[in-house]
Write a protein that holds these residues in place. Structure first.
Motif, PDB file in Angstrom:
ATOM      1  N   ILE A 125       0.867  -1.182   0.000  1.00  0.00           N
ATOM      2  CA  ILE A 125       0.000   0.000   0.000  1.00  0.00           C
ATOM      3  C   ILE A 125       0.898   1.224   0.000  1.00  0.00           C
ATOM      4  O   ILE A 125       1.795   1.351   0.844  1.00  0.00           O
ATOM      5  CB  ILE A 125      -0.926   0.012   1.228  1.00  0.00           C
ATOM      6  CG1 ILE A 125      -1.851  -1.196   1.190  1.00  0.00           C
ATOM      7  CG2 ILE A 125      -1.715   1.311   1.289  1.00  0.00           C
ATOM      8  CD1 ILE A 125      -2.692  -1.381   2.435  1.00  0.00           C
ATOM      9  N   ILE A 126       0.671   2.122  -0.957  1.00  0.00           N
ATOM     10  CA  ILE A 126       1.448   3.361  -1.054  1.00  0.00           C
ATOM     11  C   ILE A 126       0.516   4.517  -0.722  1.00  0.00           C
ATOM     12  O   ILE A 126      -0.498   4.727  -1.388  1.00  0.00           O
ATOM     13  CB  ILE A 126       2.045   3.556  -2.460  1.00  0.00           C
ATOM     14  CG1 ILE A 126       2.918   2.365  -2.847  1.00  0.00           C
ATOM     15  CG2 ILE A 126       2.835   4.863  -2.515  1.00  0.00           C
ATOM     16  CD1 ILE A 126       3.394   2.402  -4.292  1.00  0.00           C
ATOM     17  N   LYS A 127       0.844   5.262   0.316  1.00  0.00           N
ATOM     18  CA  LYS A 127       0.048   6.418   0.735  1.00  0.00           C
ATOM     19  C   LYS A 127       0.496   7.638  -0.066  1.00  0.00           C
ATOM     20  O   LYS A 127       1.679   7.961  -0.100  1.00  0.00           O
ATOM     21  CB  LYS A 127       0.237   6.671   2.231  1.00  0.00           C
ATOM     22  CG  LYS A 127      -0.394   7.929   2.744  1.00  0.00           C
ATOM     23  CD  LYS A 127      -1.719   7.639   3.386  1.00  0.00           C
ATOM     24  CE  LYS A 127      -2.271   8.861   4.102  1.00  0.00           C
ATOM     25  NZ  LYS A 127      -3.298   9.529   3.371  1.00  0.00           N
ATOM     26  N   LEU A 128      -0.454   8.298  -0.716  1.00  0.00           N
ATOM     27  CA  LEU A 128      -0.141   9.516  -1.444  1.00  0.00           C
ATOM     28  C   LEU A 128       0.097  10.650  -0.458  1.00  0.00           C
ATOM     29  O   LEU A 128      -0.579  10.730   0.576  1.00  0.00           O
ATOM     30  CB  LEU A 128      -1.275   9.891  -2.393  1.00  0.00           C
ATOM     31  CG  LEU A 128      -1.296   9.176  -3.755  1.00  0.00           C
ATOM     32  CD1 LEU A 128      -1.584   7.708  -3.607  1.00  0.00           C
ATOM     33  CD2 LEU A 128      -2.307   9.825  -4.673  1.00  0.00           C
ATOM     34  N   SER A 129       1.027  11.521  -0.776  1.00  0.00           N
ATOM     35  CA  SER A 129       1.303  12.670   0.093  1.00  0.00           C
ATOM     36  C   SER A 129       0.304  13.788  -0.196  1.00  0.00           C
ATOM     37  O   SER A 129      -0.433  13.747  -1.185  1.00  0.00           O
ATOM     38  CB  SER A 129       2.731  13.171  -0.144  1.00  0.00           C
ATOM     39  OG  SER A 129       2.835  13.758  -1.428  1.00  0.00           O
ATOM     40  N   ASP A 130       0.302  14.784   0.671  1.00  0.00           N
ATOM     41  CA  ASP A 130      -0.610  15.923   0.499  1.00  0.00           C
ATOM     42  C   ASP A 130      -0.263  16.776  -0.719  1.00  0.00           C
ATOM     43  O   ASP A 130      -1.078  17.579  -1.164  1.00  0.00           O
ATOM     44  CB  ASP A 130      -0.606  16.799   1.754  1.00  0.00           C
ATOM     45  CG  ASP A 130      -1.254  16.103   2.938  1.00  0.00           C
ATOM     46  OD1 ASP A 130      -2.083  15.192   2.717  1.00  0.00           O
ATOM     47  OD2 ASP A 130      -0.930  16.469   4.086  1.00  0.00           O
ATOM     48  N   THR A 131       0.947  16.619  -1.244  1.00  0.00           N
ATOM     49  CA  THR A 131       1.353  17.409  -2.411  1.00  0.00           C
ATOM     50  C   THR A 131       1.043  16.693  -3.733  1.00  0.00           C
ATOM     51  O   THR A 131       1.370  17.201  -4.792  1.00  0.00           O
ATOM     52  CB  THR A 131       2.856  17.742  -2.356  1.00  0.00           C
ATOM     53  OG1 THR A 131       3.598  16.523  -2.335  1.00  0.00           O
ATOM     54  CG2 THR A 131       3.190  18.598  -1.142  1.00  0.00           C
ATOM     55  N   MET A 132       0.410  15.520  -3.661  1.00  0.00           N
ATOM     56  CA  MET A 132       0.121  14.745  -4.872  1.00  0.00           C
ATOM     57  C   MET A 132      -1.331  14.913  -5.293  1.00  0.00           C
ATOM     58  O   MET A 132      -2.238  14.884  -4.463  1.00  0.00           O
ATOM     59  CB  MET A 132       0.416  13.261  -4.632  1.00  0.00           C
ATOM     60  CG  MET A 132       1.891  12.984  -4.408  1.00  0.00           C
ATOM     61  SD  MET A 132       2.226  11.293  -3.888  1.00  0.00           S
ATOM     62  CE  MET A 132       1.762  10.384  -5.339  1.00  0.00           C
TER      63      MET A 132
END
Length: 95
Positions: free
Chosen positions: A57-64
């Motif tokens: 699972i890859i969590k997207l950052s707030d800048t994506m």
């Protein structure tokens, strides 16, 4: 069999690991396929997580940000549509 990342997983992982404050955009341009768009629901909801077939699972950052430029939403479910902001343009507006 050994898991090999596809282009989307590679790009998302690279962007997620980048801690710079710069915006990162992933833009999809093409028709919506009923199967893969449903698999994107976990990315499009508030959790913003890409769940890979490998179990990672890859969590997207707030800048994506992900953007989908599509001709129509014929194959998208109401669940998918409700997770996206929509901008509709008439063909004549595009030239």
């Amino acid at each position: 069999m050994v898991w090999t990342d596809g282009i989307l997983a590679s790009i998302i992982r690279e962007f997620a690991e980048d801690k710079s404050p710069d915006r990162k955009w992933v833009i999809f341009d093409g028709p919506v396929d009923a199967i893969w768009i449903e698999n994107m629901n976990t990315v499009l909801d508030d959790n913003k997580m890409l769940c890979l077939s490998s179990g990672e699972i890859i969590k997207l950052s707030d800048t994506m940000t992900m953007m989908f430029e599509v001709e129509d939403l014929k194959w998208a479910s109401p669940a998918t549509v409700s997770r996206c902001g929509m901008v509709f343009l008439e063909a004549k507006q595009l030239g």
